[in-house]
Scaffold this motif. Sequence first.
Motif, short mmCIF file in Angstrom:
data_model
loop_
_atom_site.label_atom_id
_atom_site.label_comp_id
_atom_site.label_asym_id
_atom_site.label_seq_id
_atom_site.Cartn_x
_atom_site.Cartn_y
_atom_site.Cartn_z
N SER A 99 55.27 34.45 95.05
CA SER A 99 56.05 35.69 95.09
C SER A 99 55.96 36.37 96.45
O SER A 99 56.83 36.21 97.30
N LEU A 100 54.89 37.12 96.66
CA LEU A 100 54.78 37.92 97.88
C LEU A 100 54.91 37.06 99.14
O LEU A 100 55.73 37.35 100.02
N GLN A 101 54.14 35.98 99.23
CA GLN A 101 54.08 35.21 100.47
C GLN A 101 55.35 34.39 100.70
O GLN A 101 56.04 34.56 101.70
N ASN A 102 55.67 33.49 99.76
CA ASN A 102 56.84 32.64 99.95
C ASN A 102 58.13 33.46 100.00
O ASN A 102 59.05 33.15 100.77
N MET A 103 58.21 34.49 99.16
CA MET A 103 59.42 35.29 99.12
C MET A 103 59.68 35.96 100.46
O MET A 103 60.80 35.93 100.98
N ALA A 104 58.66 36.57 101.02
CA ALA A 104 58.83 37.26 102.31
C ALA A 104 59.23 36.29 103.41
O ALA A 104 60.12 36.57 104.22
N GLN A 125 63.59 33.16 90.10
CA GLN A 125 63.06 31.97 90.76
C GLN A 125 61.55 32.01 90.83
O GLN A 125 60.85 31.03 90.54
N VAL A 126 61.00 33.18 91.19
CA VAL A 126 59.55 33.32 91.28
C VAL A 126 58.89 33.15 89.92
O VAL A 126 57.86 32.49 89.78
N ALA A 129 53.96 39.16 88.64
CA ALA A 129 54.88 38.36 89.46
C ALA A 129 56.07 39.19 89.92
O ALA A 129 56.51 39.10 91.07
N ALA A 130 56.61 40.02 89.01
CA ALA A 130 57.75 40.87 89.39
C ALA A 130 57.36 41.87 90.46
O ALA A 130 58.08 42.07 91.45
N ALA A 131 56.20 42.51 90.29
CA ALA A 131 55.75 43.50 91.27
C ALA A 131 55.50 42.86 92.64
O ALA A 131 55.89 43.40 93.68
N CYS A 132 54.85 41.69 92.65
CA CYS A 132 54.56 41.00 93.91
C CYS A 132 55.82 40.46 94.57
O CYS A 132 55.91 40.39 95.80
N THR A 133 56.82 40.08 93.77
CA THR A 133 58.08 39.62 94.32
C THR A 133 58.77 40.75 95.07
O THR A 133 59.24 40.58 96.21
N LEU A 134 58.84 41.91 94.43
CA LEU A 134 59.47 43.06 95.08
C LEU A 134 58.70 43.48 96.33
O LEU A 134 59.29 43.85 97.35
N LEU A 135 57.35 43.41 96.25
CA LEU A 135 56.55 43.71 97.43
C LEU A 135 56.83 42.69 98.54
O LEU A 135 56.91 43.05 99.72
N SER A 160 59.09 41.33 103.83
CA SER A 160 59.96 40.48 104.66
C SER A 160 60.59 41.26 105.80
O SER A 160 60.93 40.69 106.84
N THR A 161 60.76 42.57 105.62
CA THR A 161 61.38 43.38 106.67
C THR A 161 60.45 43.59 107.86
O THR A 161 60.89 44.03 108.92
N LEU A 162 59.15 43.29 107.69
CA LEU A 162 58.20 43.47 108.79
C LEU A 162 58.33 42.36 109.83
O LEU A 162 57.92 42.54 110.98
N ALA A 163 58.86 41.20 109.42
CA ALA A 163 59.03 40.08 110.34
C ALA A 163 60.26 40.32 111.22
O ALA A 163 61.34 40.65 110.72
N ARG A 164 60.09 40.15 112.51
CA ARG A 164 61.23 40.37 113.42
C ARG A 164 62.31 39.33 113.21
O ARG A 164 63.50 39.62 113.29
N ASN A 165 61.89 38.09 112.93
CA ASN A 165 62.86 37.01 112.67
C ASN A 165 62.17 35.92 111.86
O ASN A 165 60.97 36.02 111.54
N GLY A 166 62.91 34.86 111.54
CA GLY A 166 62.38 33.80 110.72
C GLY A 166 61.23 33.06 111.37
O GLY A 166 60.30 32.61 110.68
#
Length: 272
Positions: free
Chosen positions: A81-86, A118-119, A159-165, A170-176
Motif C-alpha cells: 500500500s504505502l510504499q508501492n502505491m507512492a 488493487q492494494v 490497508a485502506a488507510a496506508c493506501t491513502l497515505l 507520492s506527492t513528495l517525490a519530485r519525479n518517478g
Amino acid sequence: MTTTAPERAALPPLGRVCLTRAGVELKEFFRQRESVVFTLVFPVILLLGLGAVLDYDLGAGVDFPQYFMAGVITAGIVGASLQNMAIHIAGERSDGTLKSLRGTPMPASAYFAGKVVQVLAVAVATIALLVLVGVLVYGIDLPSGTDWLTFAWVSVLGAAACTLLGIVVSTLARNGRSASATVTPIALVIEFVSGVFMPFDQVPGWLQDVAAVFPVKWLAQGLRSVFLPDALAAREPAGSWELGTVALVLGLWCVAGLVLCAVTFRWQDREG
C-alpha cells in the motif's frame, strides 16, 4: 422545426466506473512480474530470515516467529500500500499516464478507488502466503473464533488507510526517478518506530508517541491482538489491545487520507 446539439453521452454509474478502473489496476500490477515477486516474496523472506535468527521466548509461551507474524503481515500490507502505491503513482505521474487520465471523463474518485481495490487484492494474497509459510515452517498458531473477524477488519481498514497515505506521500517525490529514494526511507522509518520489526515495548517512549500518529502502529497492534495471547496485552502502552482505538484511528486516517488526497494530489511532476 428546431434542432438541438447532440447530447453528451452519459457516463456509466460511478460504481461501475470504479470497478472497471479496479480491473485495469489489477491487470497492470500483475503484468509487472518484478513488482509482483518483490511485493509477495519480500515479506516471506523477512519471516524466514528473522524467524530463524531471532529465536527466543517473549513470555507466555510465545516464541519470536509467533510474535513476528503480526509485524511481518503489517510489513506486507505497508509494502503493498504505502510504499508501492507512492512509487507507482509517482511513476505514472512522470510518464504522462496521470495527465492522460486527467483528460478523460473518468472521475478522480474512480482512480483512487481502483488503487484501493488493487492494494486490498495484493494484501490478501500476501497475507495468505505469509500465513501458509508461518504454519508450515514455524507451526504458527492461527487466530480462532471472533479473532478472524478482528483480523479481517483490521487488515482492510489498515490497508485502506496506508493506501491513502501512500497516495499522499507520492506527492513528495519530485519525479518517478526519485520516488523510490524518497518513499522507501519514509516507509522503513515508520515501520521501525511502529514496532513492526521488534517488540513495540522496546521502542523508546517518545518514538512510540510519534508512531501513534500514523496508521502503521495501530495496524500492527490490532494484528498482534489476533496472533498473541491476552497475557501479552500488558506489554502494550495502554496495557490492553485497545481495539476500539485501533478502529477509530484507522477510520479517521481513511477520512483524513481522502481529504489530503483531494488537497495535495498532483497530476503532473513538479517543474524545476
